[in-house]
Design a protein around this motif. Sequence first.
Motif, PDB file in Angstrom:
ATOM      1  N   TYR A 329       0.849  -1.193   0.000  1.00 53.50           N
ATOM      2  CA  TYR A 329       0.000   0.000   0.000  1.00 53.50           C
ATOM      3  C   TYR A 329       0.887   1.246   0.000  1.00 53.50           C
ATOM      4  N   THR A 330       0.454   2.273  -0.700  1.00 48.36           N
ATOM      5  CA  THR A 330       1.158   3.552  -0.651  1.00 48.36           C
ATOM      6  C   THR A 330       0.495   4.513   0.317  1.00 48.36           C
ATOM      7  N   SER A 331      -0.677   4.137   0.815  1.00 50.54           N
ATOM      8  CA  SER A 331      -1.384   4.963   1.791  1.00 50.54           C
ATOM      9  C   SER A 331      -2.359   4.074   2.552  1.00 50.54           C
ATOM     10  N   TRP A 332      -2.907   4.618   3.649  1.00 51.44           N
ATOM     11  CA  TRP A 332      -3.936   3.899   4.384  1.00 51.44           C
ATOM     12  C   TRP A 332      -5.208   3.855   3.540  1.00 51.44           C
ATOM     13  N   ARG A 333      -5.923   2.728   3.597  1.00 46.80           N
ATOM     14  CA  ARG A 333      -7.132   2.545   2.800  1.00 46.80           C
ATOM     15  C   ARG A 333      -8.269   2.024   3.669  1.00 46.80           C
ATOM     16  N   CYS A 334      -9.467   2.160   3.156  1.00 48.09           N
ATOM     17  CA  CYS A 334     -10.639   1.577   3.805  1.00 48.09           C
ATOM     18  C   CYS A 334     -10.977   0.242   3.149  1.00 48.09           C
ATOM     19  N   SER A 335      -9.954  -0.496   2.745  1.00 47.15           N
ATOM     20  CA  SER A 335     -10.130  -1.797   2.129  1.00 47.15           C
ATOM     21  C   SER A 335      -9.009  -2.711   2.596  1.00 47.15           C
ATOM     22  N   ILE A 336      -9.275  -4.005   2.523  1.00 51.47           N
ATOM     23  CA  ILE A 336      -8.331  -5.011   3.001  1.00 51.47           C
ATOM     24  C   ILE A 336      -8.153  -6.047   1.897  1.00 51.47           C
ATOM     25  N   PRO A 337      -6.966  -6.658   1.759  1.00 58.39           N
ATOM     26  CA  PRO A 337      -6.806  -7.704   0.746  1.00 58.39           C
ATOM     27  C   PRO A 337      -7.828  -8.820   0.925  1.00 58.39           C
ATOM     28  N   ASP A 338      -8.412  -9.245  -0.164  1.00 54.74           N
ATOM     29  CA  ASP A 338      -9.453 -10.269  -0.157  1.00 54.74           C
ATOM     30  C   ASP A 338      -8.812 -11.632   0.035  1.00 54.74           C
ATOM     31  N   ASN A 339      -9.179 -12.310   1.133  1.00 58.95           N
ATOM     32  CA  ASN A 339      -8.627 -13.647   1.343  1.00 58.95           C
ATOM     33  C   ASN A 339      -9.649 -14.732   1.057  1.00 58.95           C
ATOM     34  N   GLY A 340     -10.653 -14.411   0.266  1.00 61.62           N
ATOM     35  CA  GLY A 340     -11.688 -15.380  -0.020  1.00 61.62           C
ATOM     36  C   GLY A 340     -11.380 -16.297  -1.172  1.00 61.62           C
ATOM     37  N   GLN A 341     -10.260 -16.095  -1.880  1.00 62.64           N
ATOM     38  CA  GLN A 341      -9.913 -16.954  -3.010  1.00 62.64           C
ATOM     39  C   GLN A 341      -8.490 -17.455  -2.836  1.00 62.64           C
ATOM     40  N   THR A 392     -11.597 -11.504   9.900  1.00 62.51           N
ATOM     41  CA  THR A 392     -10.924 -11.235   8.629  1.00 62.51           C
ATOM     42  C   THR A 392     -11.291 -12.259   7.555  1.00 62.51           C
ATOM     43  N   GLU A 393     -11.680 -13.475   7.958  1.00 58.03           N
ATOM     44  CA  GLU A 393     -11.952 -14.514   6.966  1.00 58.03           C
ATOM     45  C   GLU A 393     -13.157 -14.174   6.092  1.00 58.03           C
ATOM     46  N   ASP A 394     -14.215 -13.612   6.715  1.00 58.79           N
ATOM     47  CA  ASP A 394     -15.386 -13.256   5.908  1.00 58.79           C
ATOM     48  C   ASP A 394     -15.635 -11.752   5.859  1.00 58.79           C
ATOM     49  N   ASN A 395     -14.701 -10.975   6.451  1.00 62.57           N
ATOM     50  CA  ASN A 395     -14.780  -9.512   6.368  1.00 62.57           C
ATOM     51  C   ASN A 395     -16.111  -8.988   6.899  1.00 62.57           C
TER      52      ASN A 395
END
Length: 613
Positions: A329-341, A392-395
């Motif tokens: 990341y280059t900055s803080w985000r309101c999103s997280i890497p998707d670990n569903g796949q 975190t598993e299902d966000n």
Amino acid sequence: MMEGPCRSCSPTPASPRVPAQARHYQHQQDSGGSMEGVSDQGWHVLVTQGAHDAWQSRLYTDLTIKTQDQVIHAHKVILAAASPYFRAMLSVGLVEGQTQTLVLEDVSGVMLNVVLTFIYTGRAMLTHHNVQHILTLADYFQIHVLKKLCCYHLKKHLSVDTCLSVYEVAALHRCHDLAADALAMASSQCTKIISQPSFTNTQKDTILTLLDQPFLNVESEEELIDGIVRWAAEEPEERHKWLPAMMEKLDICNLDQKLRTHWLTILKEKKLFTDDLVSIFKRTRDGVICEDRQILRQRQNSLGEVLLVMAGESNGRLLRSTECFAIGYTSWRCSIPDNGQPSYYRPHQLQVLPTMEHARAYCAVAVYNNSVYILGGLTSERFLASCERYNTEDNTWQGLADLPIPIHGAAAAFLDGVLYVGGGKSTHRYHPNLLAYDEHNEVWAARCPMLTGRGHHGLAALHGSLYAVGGVTNEGTGTHITPTCEKYDPGSNTWIPVAPLGQARAYLGLAVLQDRLYAVGGYDGAKWLSLVEVYNPFRDQWTSVSPMISARSSFGITVSRGRIYCLGGFSGGSILNTVEKYNPRTNTWHCVQSMQLRRFGLVAATVNVPGLP
């Protein structure tokens, strides 16, 4: 402009601290000028030494213990004071109490002498050869302090060669934190572990648990199949029946037809072939069964840490939002890497972080198994009893059982798999309450209260104990910022005082790093602090290290990749979005990427997301 660190609290300045040279002898004087309550903190050392000398010389011994290979003499009163097991066995109503003889036929005399030496002196010679045996005896005799020291020794010396055996002994003796650490190492070193000859000695339940982990550091499922087949071939008549259950936990659908035929042939050659295995190996990715998420395993072969900040107040507005920072990341985000796949099939995408149900500030936070627990807090109108958990598993956020009373400024930590929340302020006072959460029954249970009611303090788990550090306490009709610290032992359900901070403080950050406690920043009733103190539990001593770059209170604190991160907070003049990290190796602080929002009264957490480097 905010006048203090928390608008619901108005702490008075800290009272003068007792000079260091006067702390050894603490006393109170009555109106007549006489001295009462005099104590010498070194007295227990003299008594311990005297008891040990008496044991070594068999002076006044009144108990004979017969082991496998030795006859050992001891003092009943000493053993009964140290161990509920000995206390029960040596009670007057039992034969052992009347005959003065205790028979332990299954116990080695050498190992028992290590345990008795600890009982008499508080010291134990632990080695990689004896520590698992000593842990077994400590658990059996209910000597909780020795059990904690064994767990610490095993954790400190965890290796690829020992992690599975350590997991098994830790799970057997309900050492949940140690078991989790050992299993995490086994997952991260899976390729090396399953290729070792000793893997064939692993218990079936351990293998099933390992295969259940979403993250296993392997190149392909073939490595796992090979290890499982070798394990079963060691004792084919007994172990073949467990193969279907193990193969069900693998992504067989990811193998091409040639590989499936190859493994079925090997199973026949090793006399491990069953109809159930044929059914499992014949599944295809295009088949109906393989589209089932329970069958199509979502194996991840890499794992990375991400930082989360949540809750807090920003420019008069309470927040429900969460921000995330991850490698790349280059900055803080309101999103997280998707670990569903699975990372086998495509790189990670991003998923938007959901908001909490309740906007809140000054809540407690704890992390376990990559879930973040948020407890209590306050809004602009009221204190909160509500609790939430982010998975975190299902966000998603999920509600938990409410706390018994609405509080804010409490602190929380996990110890041996149990969630504890301590202290906090209700409408009228700061509480000493310690609560443990029974997640299965969704209820909070009271434990022994702290010696001091406190809020806006630190709470952390270290070496099998909980430590409560600093905070705001009740003092008459007012409040007081305290340097006092105390330690909770879950085995005996008791709190004991430990060395106080060098600087009284509340609204601080408390973190565990490299077997030490770090008390960072805060507010002392008159000024905002950048001071950092480190606690050594073996010496019961606080020492100062390099201060933060910016003084701050009411900030988030977390540990990631061996560094302490302090995020946001209040500087005494402004609300911050800046972030600093501390490197213990160089004893230096560095500024890193700032958050999107300025916020104070926030919390921070570190979680693992599969698929990241």
